[in-house]
Design an enzyme around this catalytic site. Sequence first.
Site, PDB file in Angstrom:
ATOM      1  N   SER A 178      65.787  76.421  21.270  1.00 46.59           N
ATOM      2  CA  SER A 178      64.357  76.154  20.951  1.00 46.59           C
ATOM      3  C   SER A 178      63.673  76.613  21.998  1.00 46.59           C
ATOM      4  O   SER A 178      64.262  76.820  23.264  1.00 46.59           O
ATOM      5  CB  SER A 178      64.022  74.783  21.015  1.00 46.59           C
ATOM      6  OG  SER A 178      62.859  74.453  21.097  1.00 46.59           O
ATOM      7  N   TYR A 182      64.391  65.778  23.312  1.00 51.01           N
ATOM      8  CA  TYR A 182      64.737  67.170  22.511  1.00 51.01           C
ATOM      9  C   TYR A 182      65.104  68.279  23.439  1.00 51.01           C
ATOM     10  O   TYR A 182      65.929  69.293  23.316  1.00 51.01           O
ATOM     11  CB  TYR A 182      63.682  67.262  21.701  1.00 51.01           C
ATOM     12  CG  TYR A 182      63.557  68.398  21.030  1.00 51.01           C
ATOM     13  CD1 TYR A 182      64.438  68.627  19.637  1.00 51.01           C
ATOM     14  CD2 TYR A 182      62.738  69.695  20.871  1.00 51.01           C
ATOM     15  CE1 TYR A 182      64.653  69.775  18.916  1.00 51.01           C
ATOM     16  CE2 TYR A 182      62.806  70.969  20.427  1.00 51.01           C
ATOM     17  CZ  TYR A 182      63.866  70.734  19.141  1.00 51.01           C
ATOM     18  OH  TYR A 182      63.813  72.089  18.572  1.00 51.01           O
TER      19      TYR A 182
END
Length: 250
Positions: A143, A156
């Site tokens: 990501s 995350y």
Amino acid sequence: MTKTLTGRVALVTGASSGIGEAAAIALAQAGADIAISARRADRLEVLKAKIEALGVKVLALPGDVVDEKIATEAVEKTVAHFGKLDILVNSAGIMHMGTTEGTDLAEFRRVMDVNLLGTVYTCKAAIAPMKAQGRGDIINISSQAGRKTGPMVGAYSASKHALNAMSDSMRQEVGGHGIRVCVLMPGATTTEVATSISDPNFRAAIQTHVTKDGAVAASEIADAIVFIVSQPQRVNIDLISIRPTIDTSP
Ligand code: NDP
């Protein structure tokens, strides 16, 4: 489309939606036989029929990547069924948002379990068969949160930074055996990723973020995956960042 991947076998985790589903379709369109994995067996059955219609073989392997045995067996069953594994795409992932002070530790652990350890399990299992073949491709979906961070994304972002580090360490270990490792870092991509966020306000904000005008389509990430695995064997695209043109952040 030229069937550049005919004869190759791919396993895609997180294939029941979003980037994983699009990757499975794109790899099949390029001619690869596909094993698909995720928890929602009904979704996998629908995808299986869709991919079979493209004229390639499909194996559905429902299961939770957090379970080491199930994740390992997904690789083993792919190899047993197709006789080999050429491409592993790890797209199973969840999002979590919240402050460090207020974080639910069970959710923090869950993010690390799915995004990091789930991928470690399949990678660990894939290396031996890929070594035996003298080649293989492992693509781990990271990501933009794996290359930078901000408030509320600690869990995350930590999972994706750790995934990047694990992946590049593995790349250095296995390149000599002909195995290529790539970290792919998408920016806002229109998928169902927001549904995994427990906090309703953050869920709504991320839903808006990933469905805004100009967000990348999952099929566009999938096209990049086909590009990565289609390189000459000596070329390892080890890191790729794909984000919306409208995203002008650092
Ligand atoms: P989706 O929610 O559409 O897809 C996530 C997939 O992961 C689903 O197939 C889901 O299937 C699977 N999954 C989740 N938990 C588990 C589990 N415990 N075991 C097995 N499979 C699981 O989101 P995306 O396609 O967007 O997400 C794919 C990857 O892309 C993730 O790693 C995400 O972090 C990353 N990413 C996404 C971005 C975006 O903007 N969309 C941006 C940056 C990175 P099921 O529920 O059936 O198990």
